[in-house]
Design a protein around this motif. Structure first.
Motif, PDB file in Angstrom:
ATOM      1  N   SER A  62      18.150 -17.837 -37.912  1.00  0.00           N
ATOM      2  CA  SER A  62      18.760 -18.995 -37.954  1.00  0.00           C
ATOM      3  C   SER A  62      20.058 -18.164 -38.077  1.00  0.00           C
ATOM      4  O   SER A  62      20.678 -18.400 -36.011  1.00  0.00           O
ATOM      5  CB  SER A  62      19.380 -20.073 -39.005  1.00  0.00           C
ATOM      6  OG  SER A  62      19.874 -20.956 -38.524  1.00  0.00           O
ATOM      7  N   THR A  63      20.299 -17.123 -38.272  1.00  0.00           N
ATOM      8  CA  THR A  63      21.976 -16.444 -38.294  1.00  0.00           C
ATOM      9  C   THR A  63      21.850 -15.361 -36.797  1.00  0.00           C
ATOM     10  O   THR A  63      22.331 -15.341 -36.387  1.00  0.00           O
ATOM     11  CB  THR A  63      22.533 -15.563 -39.636  1.00  0.00           C
ATOM     12  OG1 THR A  63      22.158 -16.500 -40.746  1.00  0.00           O
ATOM     13  CG2 THR A  63      23.968 -14.912 -39.656  1.00  0.00           C
ATOM     14  N   TYR A  64      21.077 -14.917 -36.781  1.00  0.00           N
ATOM     15  CA  TYR A  64      20.498 -13.950 -35.784  1.00  0.00           C
ATOM     16  C   TYR A  64      20.528 -14.915 -34.239  1.00  0.00           C
ATOM     17  O   TYR A  64      20.909 -14.649 -33.789  1.00  0.00           O
ATOM     18  CB  TYR A  64      19.307 -12.814 -36.090  1.00  0.00           C
ATOM     19  CG  TYR A  64      19.026 -12.328 -35.059  1.00  0.00           C
ATOM     20  CD1 TYR A  64      19.506 -10.789 -34.883  1.00  0.00           C
ATOM     21  CD2 TYR A  64      17.571 -12.329 -33.977  1.00  0.00           C
ATOM     22  CE1 TYR A  64      19.780 -10.159 -33.752  1.00  0.00           C
ATOM     23  CE2 TYR A  64      18.293 -11.483 -32.327  1.00  0.00           C
ATOM     24  CZ  TYR A  64      18.701  -9.854 -32.468  1.00  0.00           C
ATOM     25  OH  TYR A  64      18.779  -9.192 -31.753  1.00  0.00           O
ATOM     26  N   LEU A  65      20.041 -15.941 -34.791  1.00  0.00           N
ATOM     27  CA  LEU A  65      19.201 -16.420 -32.837  1.00  0.00           C
ATOM     28  C   LEU A  65      20.142 -17.732 -32.285  1.00  0.00           C
ATOM     29  O   LEU A  65      20.435 -17.861 -31.823  1.00  0.00           O
ATOM     30  CB  LEU A  65      18.127 -17.055 -32.971  1.00  0.00           C
ATOM     31  CG  LEU A  65      16.839 -15.804 -33.363  1.00  0.00           C
ATOM     32  CD1 LEU A  65      15.459 -16.804 -33.100  1.00  0.00           C
ATOM     33  CD2 LEU A  65      17.008 -14.813 -31.382  1.00  0.00           C
ATOM     34  N   GLY A  66      21.125 -18.063 -33.853  1.00  0.00           N
ATOM     35  CA  GLY A  66      21.949 -19.148 -33.524  1.00  0.00           C
ATOM     36  C   GLY A  66      21.265 -20.685 -33.217  1.00  0.00           C
ATOM     37  O   GLY A  66      22.204 -21.450 -32.781  1.00  0.00           O
ATOM     38  N   LEU A  67      19.842 -20.395 -33.723  1.00  0.00           N
ATOM     39  CA  LEU A  67      19.446 -22.389 -33.990  1.00  0.00           C
ATOM     40  C   LEU A  67      18.511 -22.000 -35.031  1.00  0.00           C
ATOM     41  O   LEU A  67      18.645 -21.386 -35.826  1.00  0.00           O
ATOM     42  CB  LEU A  67      18.131 -21.634 -32.844  1.00  0.00           C
ATOM     43  CG  LEU A  67      18.233 -20.982 -31.353  1.00  0.00           C
ATOM     44  CD1 LEU A  67      17.230 -20.409 -30.704  1.00  0.00           C
ATOM     45  CD2 LEU A  67      18.848 -21.881 -30.883  1.00  0.00           C
ATOM     46  N   PRO A  68      18.339 -23.583 -35.042  1.00  0.00           N
ATOM     47  CA  PRO A  68      17.111 -23.683 -36.464  1.00  0.00           C
ATOM     48  C   PRO A  68      16.451 -23.648 -36.341  1.00  0.00           C
ATOM     49  O   PRO A  68      15.583 -22.820 -35.540  1.00  0.00           O
ATOM     50  CB  PRO A  68      16.830 -25.737 -35.691  1.00  0.00           C
ATOM     51  CG  PRO A  68      17.860 -25.793 -34.968  1.00  0.00           C
ATOM     52  CD  PRO A  68      17.990 -24.977 -34.104  1.00  0.00           C
ATOM     53  N   ALA A  69      15.904 -22.869 -37.499  1.00  0.00           N
ATOM     54  CA  ALA A  69      14.938 -21.927 -38.088  1.00  0.00           C
ATOM     55  C   ALA A  69      13.650 -22.962 -39.791  1.00  0.00           C
ATOM     56  O   ALA A  69      15.054 -23.350 -40.065  1.00  0.00           O
ATOM     57  CB  ALA A  69      15.041 -20.503 -38.334  1.00  0.00           C
ATOM     58  N   VAL A  70      13.128 -22.239 -39.362  1.00  0.00           N
ATOM     59  CA  VAL A  70      11.773 -22.439 -40.761  1.00  0.00           C
ATOM     60  C   VAL A  70      11.136 -21.637 -41.086  1.00  0.00           C
ATOM     61  O   VAL A  70      10.506 -20.903 -40.206  1.00  0.00           O
ATOM     62  CB  VAL A  70      11.175 -23.914 -40.329  1.00  0.00           C
ATOM     63  CG1 VAL A  70      10.357 -23.987 -41.509  1.00  0.00           C
ATOM     64  CG2 VAL A  70      11.793 -25.378 -39.511  1.00  0.00           C
ATOM     65  N   GLY A  71      12.273 -21.058 -42.315  1.00  0.00           N
ATOM     66  CA  GLY A  71      11.253 -20.005 -42.963  1.00  0.00           C
ATOM     67  C   GLY A  71      10.410 -20.540 -43.672  1.00  0.00           C
ATOM     68  O   GLY A  71      10.192 -21.726 -44.229  1.00  0.00           O
ATOM     69  N   ASP A  72       8.672 -19.895 -44.106  1.00  0.00           N
ATOM     70  CA  ASP A  72       8.170 -20.721 -44.805  1.00  0.00           C
ATOM     71  C   ASP A  72       7.501 -19.246 -45.756  1.00  0.00           C
ATOM     72  O   ASP A  72       7.023 -18.309 -45.260  1.00  0.00           O
ATOM     73  CB  ASP A  72       7.097 -21.145 -44.500  1.00  0.00           C
ATOM     74  CG  ASP A  72       5.760 -20.225 -44.724  1.00  0.00           C
ATOM     75  OD1 ASP A  72       5.753 -18.985 -43.947  1.00  0.00           O
ATOM     76  OD2 ASP A  72       4.377 -20.964 -44.663  1.00  0.00           O
ATOM     77  N   ASP A  73       6.757 -19.499 -46.861  1.00  0.00           N
ATOM     78  CA  ASP A  73       6.814 -18.498 -47.546  1.00  0.00           C
ATOM     79  C   ASP A  73       4.815 -18.973 -48.191  1.00  0.00           C
ATOM     80  O   ASP A  73       6.056 -19.859 -49.370  1.00  0.00           O
ATOM     81  CB  ASP A  73       7.364 -17.551 -48.827  1.00  0.00           C
ATOM     82  CG  ASP A  73       6.989 -16.161 -48.874  1.00  0.00           C
ATOM     83  OD1 ASP A  73       5.907 -15.767 -48.535  1.00  0.00           O
ATOM     84  OD2 ASP A  73       6.762 -15.883 -50.585  1.00  0.00           O
ATOM     85  N   SER A  74       3.985 -17.975 -48.694  1.00  0.00           N
ATOM     86  CA  SER A  74       3.331 -19.087 -49.067  1.00  0.00           C
ATOM     87  C   SER A  74       2.355 -18.348 -50.152  1.00  0.00           C
ATOM     88  O   SER A  74       2.587 -17.366 -49.313  1.00  0.00           O
ATOM     89  CB  SER A  74       2.583 -20.301 -47.872  1.00  0.00           C
ATOM     90  OG  SER A  74       2.300 -19.311 -46.840  1.00  0.00           O
ATOM     91  N   GLY A  75       1.640 -18.597 -50.566  1.00  0.00           N
ATOM     92  CA  GLY A  75       0.310 -17.785 -51.557  1.00  0.00           C
ATOM     93  C   GLY A  75      -0.310 -18.597 -52.879  1.00  0.00           C
ATOM     94  O   GLY A  75      -0.944 -19.499 -52.130  1.00  0.00           O
TER      95      GLY A  75
END
Length: 200
Positions: A62-75
């Protein structure tokens, strides 16, 4: 929220991108894969929890692109293995292991473990970040049992050996539509949306 909110998915995993976009379409969001952007920094997943990794991914992108972002981690968390493979699910059999190598290693470790002790769950932590705002965090889980033999060709990861007693099927035997009703990622997405609506 706007009608078509564009959100960057902080992943290059095409299996996840497909699942996210099926879920996003119901919300009126458009998920954009990292593959659409050049020069995006690689995020090292060195956190000890799903939440730490998901926050790092979402905030970095989000910081790099200046856009809303969704991060996920799953397992996958297997009770008989003390919660392993956990955050190491994608690289359980090695840094560049295939899905099959990972689940074969898992089945090998569970050899001799009785059915009633093969309980496990998929867990997903989703983090939504808009530039300059605090992350919104949600977690979802899907309970099941690790089978003795793989079955099914849908999905990815450990889906062929993850048995859902209520469905009488492996995760990999479900249609994408069925999986999106009950998966850990779907449950996390529902919670994320509920949280965001409360905060609006």
């Amino acid at each position: 929220m706007s009608e078509r909110k564009q959100v960057v998915l902080a992943t290059r995993n095409q299996g996840k991108v497909k699942e996210f976009n099926k879920l996003f379409s119901e919300l009126g969001w458009e998920g954009i894969s990292l593959a659409n952007f050049e020069g995006v920094p690689e995020v090292v997943e060195d956190g000890e929890t799903f939440e730490a990794n998901a926050v790092k991914k979402a905030v970095t992108i989000s910081t790099y692109l200046g856009l809303p972002a969704v991060g996920d981690d799953s397992g996958l968390e297997v009770d008989a293995l003390g919660g392993r493979p956990g955050v190491y699910s994608a690289r359980y059999a090695g840094e560049h292991a295939t899905d099959e190598e990972n689940w074969r290693k898992l089945l090998g470790e569970l050899e001799g473990v009785p059915d009633e002790k093969r309980t496990a769950r998929f867990r997903c932590t989703l983090v939504y970040v808009e530039p300059g705002k605090e992350p919104v965090i949600a977690t979802g889980a899907c309970e099941g049992v690790i089978a003795r033999e793989p079955a099914g060709t849908n999905g990815f990861g450990y889906d062929p050996v993850f048995y859902l007693p209520a469905e009488g099927k492996m995760m990999a035997q479900l249609s994408p539509e069925q999986k999106n009703q009950l998966s850990h990622r779907a449950n996390a997405m529902k919670r994320l949306l509920e949280t965001m609506k409360v905060e609006e």
